[in-house]
Design an enzyme around this catalytic site. Sequence first.
Site: not given
Length: 323
Positions: A112, A150, A297
């Site tokens: 991330d 991601d 999130d």
Amino acid sequence: MRQSIRAIVGPRRAAPLWLALAGLLGSGCATAANQSGGFYVDPDSNPAIWVRDHGGDARAAKVRASIASKPMARWFGNWSGPIGGAVSRFVEAARSADKLPILVAYNVPGRDCGGHSGGGAGSPEAYRTWISSFASGIGNARAVVVIEPDALAQLDCLASDQRAVRTGLLQYAAREFKLRAPNASVYHDGGNASWVPAEEMARRLNAAGASEIRGFALNVSNYHTTADSNRYGAAVSAALKNQFGYAKPFVVDTSRNGNGSNGEWCNPAGRKLGVVSQKPSSGAEMLLWVKVPGDSDGNCGIAPNTPAGTFSPDIATRLIDGR
């Protein structure tokens, strides 16, 4: 971010649901449309645990009926303990229930880009050991696996040498799943419909070894409609075909896309649950709840004090009600 069936003596019984569904992947069989009963419902998902621990809460019945009782992915990372055993126990529980489990591997170094879900393995060597053990934990069982949400879409946040390292790690993961989990349907993450142009995502997927695995996953932990995701997935698959000579199927995360996207990704208001995990008749080969509905999130949006991956009954009920 943006977590053995024993032989029975007697009359022959129908094929287990998880095996029947797994065998239909890629077959285009129309009878698989809207099949949701074959996926495993995780009894220890964050929503299920919250419901068990808060039976007196007025929201518990709603969360149980609309979220905790539905099939969704289990995410595995550096919080999971010895990974081979953790994966093996989850897969075996699903197999004993005649269901198909959905798993997410989420432990790539620099995860991330240091954001709300930052973390990951401490080194490339540690990651290679971890992902090999993950694949070995599945073994010959049937499973659906999404690799590192991601990780490819976020390559731009890395220095050029680190991009090569990450791509190499994802390529290694693809080979390990092919070798150690030959019956699993494995998907690299391909971002979402508004992130990376389809031609560029095809190049990234190919470099990461997409040719070695089943396909790619879209919209993980995001909110884009299934229609938009299907269009993007078709464009990525066509770009793979045009550039590298092969096309790949894709799956779409529908856990929170019932109202589509408003352009925000971090706990936005007004989102809604999407259709439950199923095999549709066209477009994506599977619609899956990959993100656990109700899990935050990050410390943002409608949950400013709820760390990423933490279940919030307020987020959950908002998703149920679409507000």
